[in-house]
Design an enzyme around this catalytic site. Sequence first.
Site, PDB file in Angstrom:
ATOM      1  N   CYS A  41       0.844  -1.218   0.030  1.00 41.62           N
ATOM      2  CA  CYS A  41       0.240   0.091  -0.051  1.00 41.62           C
ATOM      3  C   CYS A  41       0.705   1.495  -0.066  1.00 41.62           C
ATOM      4  O   CYS A  41       0.471   2.561  -0.084  1.00 41.62           O
ATOM      5  CB  CYS A  41      -0.826  -0.014   1.130  1.00 41.62           C
ATOM      6  SG  CYS A  41      -1.873  -1.437   1.427  1.00 41.62           S
ATOM      7  N   ILE A  49     -12.954  -1.078  -1.035  1.00 40.30           N
ATOM      8  CA  ILE A  49     -12.361  -1.504  -2.144  1.00 40.30           C
ATOM      9  C   ILE A  49     -12.368  -0.192  -3.649  1.00 40.30           C
ATOM     10  O   ILE A  49     -13.359   0.179  -3.927  1.00 40.30           O
ATOM     11  CB  ILE A  49     -12.812  -2.831  -2.860  1.00 40.30           C
ATOM     12  CG1 ILE A  49     -12.573  -3.949  -1.573  1.00 40.30           C
ATOM     13  CG2 ILE A  49     -12.224  -3.298  -4.029  1.00 40.30           C
ATOM     14  CD1 ILE A  49     -13.033  -5.216  -1.705  1.00 40.30           C
ATOM     15  N   LYS A 109     -10.198   6.142   3.975  1.00 41.51           N
ATOM     16  CA  LYS A 109     -11.460   5.385   4.640  1.00 41.51           C
ATOM     17  C   LYS A 109     -12.642   5.915   3.918  1.00 41.51           C
ATOM     18  O   LYS A 109     -13.271   5.183   3.647  1.00 41.51           O
ATOM     19  CB  LYS A 109     -11.306   6.145   6.178  1.00 41.51           C
ATOM     20  CG  LYS A 109     -12.607   5.887   7.028  1.00 41.51           C
ATOM     21  CD  LYS A 109     -12.616   4.279   7.243  1.00 41.51           C
ATOM     22  CE  LYS A 109     -14.109   3.913   7.514  1.00 41.51           C
ATOM     23  NZ  LYS A 109     -14.861   3.866   6.246  1.00 41.51           N
ATOM     24  N   HIS A 148      -9.176   3.739  -1.387  1.00 36.76           N
ATOM     25  CA  HIS A 148      -7.887   3.293  -1.394  1.00 36.76           C
ATOM     26  C   HIS A 148      -7.295   2.414  -2.529  1.00 36.76           C
ATOM     27  O   HIS A 148      -7.287   1.138  -2.467  1.00 36.76           O
ATOM     28  CB  HIS A 148      -7.678   2.457   0.035  1.00 36.76           C
ATOM     29  CG  HIS A 148      -6.261   2.071   0.241  1.00 36.76           C
ATOM     30  ND1 HIS A 148      -5.170   2.526  -0.045  1.00 36.76           N
ATOM     31  CD2 HIS A 148      -5.726   0.939   1.149  1.00 36.76           C
ATOM     32  CE1 HIS A 148      -3.901   2.102   0.295  1.00 36.76           C
ATOM     33  NE2 HIS A 148      -4.509   0.814   0.924  1.00 36.76           N
TER      34      HIS A 148
END
Lengths: 157, 388
Positions: free
Chosen positions: B84, B210, B330, B334
């Site tokens: 990430c 997602i 959040k 992401h």
Amino acid sequence: MSDGGDSGDGAGSGDAGDVDLAERAPTPVTDADHDEWLDALAAGEGYALVCPDGHGSLPPRRICPECGSASLSREPLGDTGRVETFSVVHVPSPRFADDAPYVTAVVDLGPVRTTGVLRGVEPAGDAIEVGLSVAVGVEERATDGEPLVVFRPANDG
Amino acid sequence: MTDVRVAGVGLTRFGSHADRAGRDLFATAAERAFEDAGVPRADVEELNYGNFMGALAEHQGHQAPLMAEAAGVSCPATRYESACASAGVAVREAVRTVAAGDADVVLAGGMERMTNLPTDEVTEGLAMAADDLFEVRSGVTFPGAYALMATAYFEAYGGERRDLAHVASKNHANALPNEYAQYRREVSVDEAMDAPPVAEPLHLYDACPITDGASALVIVSAEYAAEHDVDAPVAVTGTGQGTDRMALADREHLARTPAADDAAESAYAAAGVRPEDVDVAEVHDCFTIAEVLATESLGLFEVGEGIAAAREGVTAADGDLPVNLSGGLKAKGHPVGATGGSQIAELTRLLRGDHPNSEHVPDADVGVAHNAGGTVASAVVHVLEVAE
Ligand SMILES: [Zn+2]
């Protein structure tokens, strides 16, 4: 690594260069020293690799990840360990589809901590506590029967 | 060290673009970055591109040359993978390249495509950022790993689920005016508390969604900006990176992220700023507990005190130290390999004054961005400052 005595072979004991590719099955993946460790754990003879400074790690290892020492020897794991943290997993990966809900836990086994599934408890956050004393072993994953590191509450609780 | 500037930033809207190829997403972000920068594509000397699971999502490895084509640049191109934190490390290398005088113009960013996969495959894909032998085979999922950290945090320092629900609610509120955000919808603390569990103690609204999306930045030297009359008022004054043991169980402490401590220390030292100088922060809140751990590693709160910040309103838009005014991972979303670049894009706009939430930080001079990989086995921190 499984044995500190044969580490002089620069080619590495895991070198598969001379294996006929046609004979190699694509799955399952094998990880020799790790598989041997799992077998030992299943037989109740689990061990950690420990350097002269006392840092513990798990195979495959050739070098202590904390200090770089190449002098690693096997040290038996204790009979029981302490749950350091846990989570009740409700949304699994495909390989754990039939296991969920299950409890994943990090357990301190003396020279090392490791991660596994905690069985023999109700899979609910308020039914488990950090500090629980557990025994470690190897059982089957419910989803596909693959070996799984499992903790169960110790009899001496 | 050469003075490094952010000349332009570009993002796709974050969300579901299940029908769009990854190269099309990155091309969109790059086009917007060039437009924002006013820098010609021909001047780009390197492309640093972040991506995590493209081989799984699109059966596409070797993505960097493809993305160079898509962006319309002809230069050495490299893909960076650090889970990430992929785009964070890509941006960091761009900053270091320009700082070292090796290039005057670098295009950096990243792309991730995720929603075209079924959820269980995404769960499996994200778990690849953990140690396969000792974590994934033991049932650790991506939410499960952060849940282990949350339980350890509560045990060590106190706090409760409700504190984390305040983080979720705050970041959803921040995303409302952000046109690039995936979820522009308020979530109350009670709604977050009542959501179904994913990996206890984390529930649905503790987790980022997602997301598909891309980010792109045009990073230039101050000399280049001056010579070519490019408006680039925001400087990257510090960059830092840290690494930790891969498996959470092998870490010294289960509720701290020392890789981010190290990254922050390096970045602050390079910039010559202290944590108390920070006016605004974008941090890696893939899960609500991650925001708490990040703010503590950045030194914005003492260890064990970050948990109360959202509940007390300190990190809210109108608080003393706004955190994740973009909506964070959040609520903004992401897209794994794009996130580190998007944080710099958001922070640049917040500092320039042209972000929809800039009104909350009108006098901000110093911003910090924190991007993490896995359970923070990798961390990248950047310090941005208003230079002009
Ligand atoms: Zn050692």
